[in-house]
Design an enzyme around this catalytic site. Structure first.
Site, PDB file in Angstrom:
ATOM      1  N   GLU A 176      -7.869 -15.260 -89.870  1.00  0.00           N
ATOM      2  CA  GLU A 176      -7.104 -16.115 -89.019  1.00  0.00           C
ATOM      3  C   GLU A 176      -6.156 -17.078 -89.847  1.00  0.00           C
ATOM      4  O   GLU A 176      -6.363 -18.418 -90.128  1.00  0.00           O
ATOM      5  CB  GLU A 176      -8.157 -17.213 -88.391  1.00  0.00           C
ATOM      6  CG  GLU A 176      -9.153 -16.534 -87.460  1.00  0.00           C
ATOM      7  CD  GLU A 176     -10.081 -17.617 -87.160  1.00  0.00           C
ATOM      8  OE1 GLU A 176     -10.634 -17.543 -85.792  1.00  0.00           O
ATOM      9  OE2 GLU A 176     -10.743 -18.587 -87.762  1.00  0.00           O
ATOM     10  N   PRO A 177      -5.137 -16.390 -90.620  1.00  0.00           N
ATOM     11  CA  PRO A 177      -4.416 -17.233 -91.438  1.00  0.00           C
ATOM     12  C   PRO A 177      -3.432 -17.959 -90.442  1.00  0.00           C
ATOM     13  O   PRO A 177      -2.936 -17.368 -89.516  1.00  0.00           O
ATOM     14  CB  PRO A 177      -3.634 -16.153 -92.228  1.00  0.00           C
ATOM     15  CG  PRO A 177      -3.704 -14.916 -91.725  1.00  0.00           C
ATOM     16  CD  PRO A 177      -4.936 -15.236 -90.823  1.00  0.00           C
ATOM     17  N   GLY A 178      -3.268 -19.266 -90.948  1.00  0.00           N
ATOM     18  CA  GLY A 178      -2.061 -20.028 -90.282  1.00  0.00           C
ATOM     19  C   GLY A 178      -1.184 -20.476 -91.361  1.00  0.00           C
ATOM     20  O   GLY A 178       0.074 -19.761 -91.385  1.00  0.00           O
TER      21      GLY A 178
ATOM     22  N   ARG B  27       2.036 -35.041 -92.833  1.00  0.00           N
ATOM     23  CA  ARG B  27       1.337 -34.444 -93.816  1.00  0.00           C
ATOM     24  C   ARG B  27       0.989 -35.551 -95.271  1.00  0.00           C
ATOM     25  O   ARG B  27      -0.009 -35.533 -95.539  1.00  0.00           O
ATOM     26  CB  ARG B  27       1.415 -33.228 -94.342  1.00  0.00           C
ATOM     27  CG  ARG B  27       1.279 -32.047 -92.976  1.00  0.00           C
ATOM     28  CD  ARG B  27       1.055 -30.736 -93.267  1.00  0.00           C
ATOM     29  NE  ARG B  27       0.112 -30.442 -94.293  1.00  0.00           N
ATOM     30  CZ  ARG B  27      -0.196 -30.368 -95.377  1.00  0.00           C
ATOM     31  NH1 ARG B  27       1.047 -30.604 -96.413  1.00  0.00           N
ATOM     32  NH2 ARG B  27      -1.257 -30.015 -96.127  1.00  0.00           N
TER      33      ARG B  27
ATOM     34  N   TYR C 212      -2.502 -36.895 -95.508  1.00  0.00           N
ATOM     35  CA  TYR C 212      -3.379 -36.269 -96.769  1.00  0.00           C
ATOM     36  C   TYR C 212      -2.858 -36.509 -97.998  1.00  0.00           C
ATOM     37  O   TYR C 212      -3.364 -35.952 -99.149  1.00  0.00           O
ATOM     38  CB  TYR C 212      -3.365 -34.652 -96.339  1.00  0.00           C
ATOM     39  CG  TYR C 212      -3.460 -34.284 -95.115  1.00  0.00           C
ATOM     40  CD1 TYR C 212      -4.793 -34.402 -94.492  1.00  0.00           C
ATOM     41  CD2 TYR C 212      -2.657 -33.516 -94.438  1.00  0.00           C
ATOM     42  CE1 TYR C 212      -5.093 -34.046 -93.086  1.00  0.00           C
ATOM     43  CE2 TYR C 212      -2.899 -33.064 -93.107  1.00  0.00           C
ATOM     44  CZ  TYR C 212      -4.059 -33.312 -92.544  1.00  0.00           C
ATOM     45  OH  TYR C 212      -4.077 -32.852 -91.277  1.00  0.00           O
TER      46      TYR C 212
ATOM     47  N   CYS D 114       8.214 -47.275 -88.440  1.00  0.00           N
ATOM     48  CA  CYS D 114       8.001 -48.523 -88.894  1.00  0.00           C
ATOM     49  C   CYS D 114       6.718 -48.650 -89.363  1.00  0.00           C
ATOM     50  O   CYS D 114       5.569 -49.335 -88.984  1.00  0.00           O
ATOM     51  CB  CYS D 114       8.205 -49.459 -87.749  1.00  0.00           C
ATOM     52  SG  CYS D 114       9.818 -49.628 -87.175  1.00  0.00           S
ATOM     53  N   GLU D 115       6.479 -48.252 -90.848  1.00  0.00           N
ATOM     54  CA  GLU D 115       5.303 -48.305 -91.533  1.00  0.00           C
ATOM     55  C   GLU D 115       5.494 -48.140 -92.959  1.00  0.00           C
ATOM     56  O   GLU D 115       6.381 -47.295 -93.407  1.00  0.00           O
ATOM     57  CB  GLU D 115       4.244 -47.141 -91.193  1.00  0.00           C
ATOM     58  CG  GLU D 115       3.707 -47.405 -89.747  1.00  0.00           C
ATOM     59  CD  GLU D 115       2.302 -46.836 -89.633  1.00  0.00           C
ATOM     60  OE1 GLU D 115       1.653 -46.393 -90.783  1.00  0.00           O
ATOM     61  OE2 GLU D 115       1.863 -46.436 -88.581  1.00  0.00           O
TER      62      GLU D 115
ATOM     63  N   TYR E 134       1.916 -27.177 -89.806  1.00  0.00           N
ATOM     64  CA  TYR E 134       1.262 -28.267 -89.486  1.00  0.00           C
ATOM     65  C   TYR E 134       2.535 -29.457 -89.568  1.00  0.00           C
ATOM     66  O   TYR E 134       2.070 -30.579 -89.987  1.00  0.00           O
ATOM     67  CB  TYR E 134       0.138 -28.614 -90.403  1.00  0.00           C
ATOM     68  CG  TYR E 134      -0.824 -27.519 -90.425  1.00  0.00           C
ATOM     69  CD1 TYR E 134      -1.572 -27.453 -89.112  1.00  0.00           C
ATOM     70  CD2 TYR E 134      -1.249 -26.615 -91.451  1.00  0.00           C
ATOM     71  CE1 TYR E 134      -2.623 -26.566 -88.995  1.00  0.00           C
ATOM     72  CE2 TYR E 134      -2.079 -25.724 -91.273  1.00  0.00           C
ATOM     73  CZ  TYR E 134      -2.758 -25.545 -90.116  1.00  0.00           C
ATOM     74  OH  TYR E 134      -3.900 -24.572 -90.105  1.00  0.00           O
TER      75      TYR E 134
HETATM   76  N1  LLP Z   1      -9.393 -20.873 -88.350  1.00  0.00           N
HETATM   77  C1  LLP Z   1      -9.897 -22.118 -87.997  1.00  0.00           C
HETATM   78  C2  LLP Z   1     -11.118 -21.894 -87.410  1.00  0.00           C
HETATM   79  C3  LLP Z   1      -9.310 -23.132 -88.500  1.00  0.00           C
HETATM   80  O1  LLP Z   1      -9.913 -24.391 -88.145  1.00  0.00           O
HETATM   81  C4  LLP Z   1      -8.140 -23.184 -89.227  1.00  0.00           C
HETATM   82  C5  LLP Z   1      -7.480 -24.489 -89.626  1.00  0.00           C
HETATM   83  C6  LLP Z   1      -7.625 -21.994 -89.445  1.00  0.00           C
HETATM   84  C7  LLP Z   1      -8.037 -20.679 -89.011  1.00  0.00           C
HETATM   85  C8  LLP Z   1      -6.203 -21.732 -90.174  1.00  0.00           C
HETATM   86  O2  LLP Z   1      -6.294 -22.383 -91.396  1.00  0.00           O
HETATM   87  P1  LLP Z   1      -4.954 -22.102 -92.557  1.00  0.00           P
HETATM   88  O3  LLP Z   1      -4.866 -20.584 -92.659  1.00  0.00           O
HETATM   89  O4  LLP Z   1      -3.674 -22.565 -91.798  1.00  0.00           O
HETATM   90  O5  LLP Z   1      -5.479 -22.935 -93.505  1.00  0.00           O
HETATM   91  N2  LLP Z   1      -3.481 -30.247 -90.444  1.00  0.00           N
HETATM   92  C9  LLP Z   1      -4.158 -29.816 -91.863  1.00  0.00           C
HETATM   93  C10 LLP Z   1      -4.627 -28.334 -91.722  1.00  0.00           C
HETATM   94  C11 LLP Z   1      -5.655 -28.308 -90.659  1.00  0.00           C
HETATM   95  C12 LLP Z   1      -6.286 -27.008 -90.697  1.00  0.00           C
HETATM   96  C13 LLP Z   1      -7.302 -26.688 -89.548  1.00  0.00           C
HETATM   97  N3  LLP Z   1      -8.028 -25.649 -89.388  1.00  0.00           N
HETATM   98  C14 LLP Z   1      -2.763 -29.959 -92.822  1.00  0.00           C
HETATM   99  O6  LLP Z   1      -1.843 -29.958 -92.455  1.00  0.00           O
HETATM  100  O7  LLP Z   1      -3.258 -29.532 -93.853  1.00  0.00           O
END
Ligand code: LLP
Length: 442
Positions: A294-296, A334, A338, A365-366, A394
């Site tokens: 599940e890469p995002g 972000r 973070y 405004c922060e 993100y």
């Molecule tokens: N699978 C599950 C169950 C997840 O919770 C996530 C991300 C992914 C896959 C995808 O992960 P990736 O490949 O994108 O790292 N908003 C945060 C990142 C939160 C990720 C949440 N879950 C940021 O901007 O860094």
């Protein structure tokens, strides 16, 4: 071999004959003029290249399902491109499910994740025929069984487990450690399996799922995760005589936001994952399972940049120079959320040597709305176009209307053509959901 998650900029980024930054064959200064700023830009070539890199990297394993974590960036056009490249989708809400459905995605390639899916969302998932649901807790097992019964369906499910692995990333984006709100603890798996086998007749358990975190550079955590998942599959087979055929190891591969970031390539990570998986299936004597990923972030991040127009600037006497852009924490949460770091260039002075160190502040405004601290840039003038790299993941997906500022537009660029894929919000969009009760009307 390198893959595009290891680059700071989209593959097509270059300086053109006007001395401006070009992406996807489009002059970014012209993009800013034609579509306004802030503007999200997605380079189709970079996106398609990383998809192919992922596919090639895992091609030696007989059964791999790539499920893009659509939380990173979920738009109908992005869904079409990924589906075209043979990716399925990890979704976490009815909004994401609906987006990919309306984009014409084969719903059997869709997985529904989440720690608190509502009955309405589970109903929608079943109505639209999503392929799998990853069940997160005991409450959801019973709820989903009831809903599946009402639909007269048997649903393929995975059990999301918490493998107890800590990875070195920001605390808010770690998910696989033991004290986490996500998934079943290892000690709860047997009870869940017993429920499924004895009571929940409308649930068909096909495999196990875990996700250890995001923006990961270490490779050993994936090895540990695979060992735990395969061992559990073997144990479940022995104890319940139940053969699980799928293992979902989640996402998490990191990207390069700054020169200091050195994420592994998709090829490196694939070799490590596949070697470990082959080793473990032999060691625990199980049939090689279907491998789900599940890469995002690593799929979408590098293909995206954000263009801003520089406005005011302020030199604090004996202090920093602040330069303000027309966006900030509402289109990229972000840095303030973070402490994330980004790299940027002045698009209309792409090759000019840096002469000053400035801090890029947003327009919200922060005081915490700072996009980039202490970056060296050429001499900056009002009206210059700032391009922030690696904003594909993100950014839009976490954007808000803070200060009632309309969200930016997004364009997809390819071979000199730019198409709007998300329209810029208007002031009327901002008040579209507002109601004034009769008694307040004059
Ligand atoms: N699978 C599950 C169950 C997840 O919770 C996530 C991300 C992914 C896959 C995808 O992960 P990736 O490949 O994108 O790292 N908003 C945060 C990142 C939160 C990720 C949440 N879950 C940021 O901007 O860094």
């Amino acid at each position: 071999m390198n893959s595009t998650n290891q680059f700071l900029k989209p593959l097509t980024a270059k300086i053109n004959s006007s001395g401006n930054l070009e992406i996807g064959g489009c002059d970014t200064v012209e993009l800013a003029e034609n579509f306004g700023t802030p503007l999200y830009v997605v380079d189709e070539k970079t996106l398609r290249t990383i998809c192919k890199d992922y596919k090639n990297a895992f091609s030696s394993y007989k059964n791999v399902k790539m499920m893009y974590a659509s939380k990173a960036l979920c738009t109908m056009s992005v869904a079409r491109i990924l589906s075209d490249e043979g990716f399925g989708f990890d979704t976490v809400s009815s909004g994401e499910i609906y987006t990919v459905y309306k984009a014409g995605v084969d719903m059997l390639t869709v997985l529904f994740n989440g720690n608190n899916k509502s009955p309405e969302e589970l109903n929608l998932a079943l109505e639209l025929g999503v392929g799998r649901i990853s069940v997160d807790n005991f409450f959801e097992l019973s709820l989903l069984d009831e809903i599946a019964k009402a639909h007269n369906k048997t649903v393929d499910i995975l059990l999301r487990i918490t493998p107890g692995i800590e990875c070195h990333t920001h605390e808010y984006i770690q998910t696989g450690h033991l004290d986490s709100k996500f998934g079943f603890d290892l000690t709860q798996i047997d009870e869940a399996v017993e429920f499924i086998l004895n009571d929940y007749k409308n649930l068909n358990l096909t495999g196990l799922h875990a996700h250890i975190g995001s923006q990961i550079f270490e490779t050993s955590v994936y090895r540990d995760e695979i060992e735990i998942l395969v061992k559990e599959i073997a144990r479940i087979d022995e104890k319940f005589n139940l053969k699980l055929s799928e293992i979902n190891i989640g996402g998490g591969l990191g990207v390069k936001y700054t020169e200091n970031d050195c994420p592994p390539s998709t090829f490196e990570i694939a070799e490590i994952i596949l070697n470990k998986l082959n080793e473990c299936t032999e060691k625990y004597n199980i049939e090689p399972p279907v491998l789900i990923l599940e890469p995002g972030r690593s799929v979408i991040s590098t293909s995206g940049v954000t263009l801003y127009t520089i406005g005011s600037s302020k030199q604090v006497p004996k202090g920093k120079k602040y330069v303000a852009v027309d966006g900030g924490m509402a289109d990229n949460a972000r840095p303030s959320m973070y402490g994330a770091e980004y790299t940027a260039k002045i698009a209309n002075k792409f090759d000019d040597a840096p002469v000053e160190e400035v801090t890029i502040g947003g327009r919200f405004c922060e005081s915490g709305d700072i996009l980039i601290k202490n970056i060296k840039l050429p001499e900056i003038e009002e009206g210059d176009i700032l391009c922030v790299f690696n904003t594909g993941a993100y950014n839009y997906s976490m954007a808000s209307n803070y200060n009632r500022v309309p969200k930016p537009a997004m364009v997809l660029v390819k071979n000199g053509q730019a198409d709007i894929i998300i329209k810029r919000e208007t002031l009327d969009d901002i008040i579209a959901q507002d109601e004034i009760p009769e008694r307040l009307k004059k």
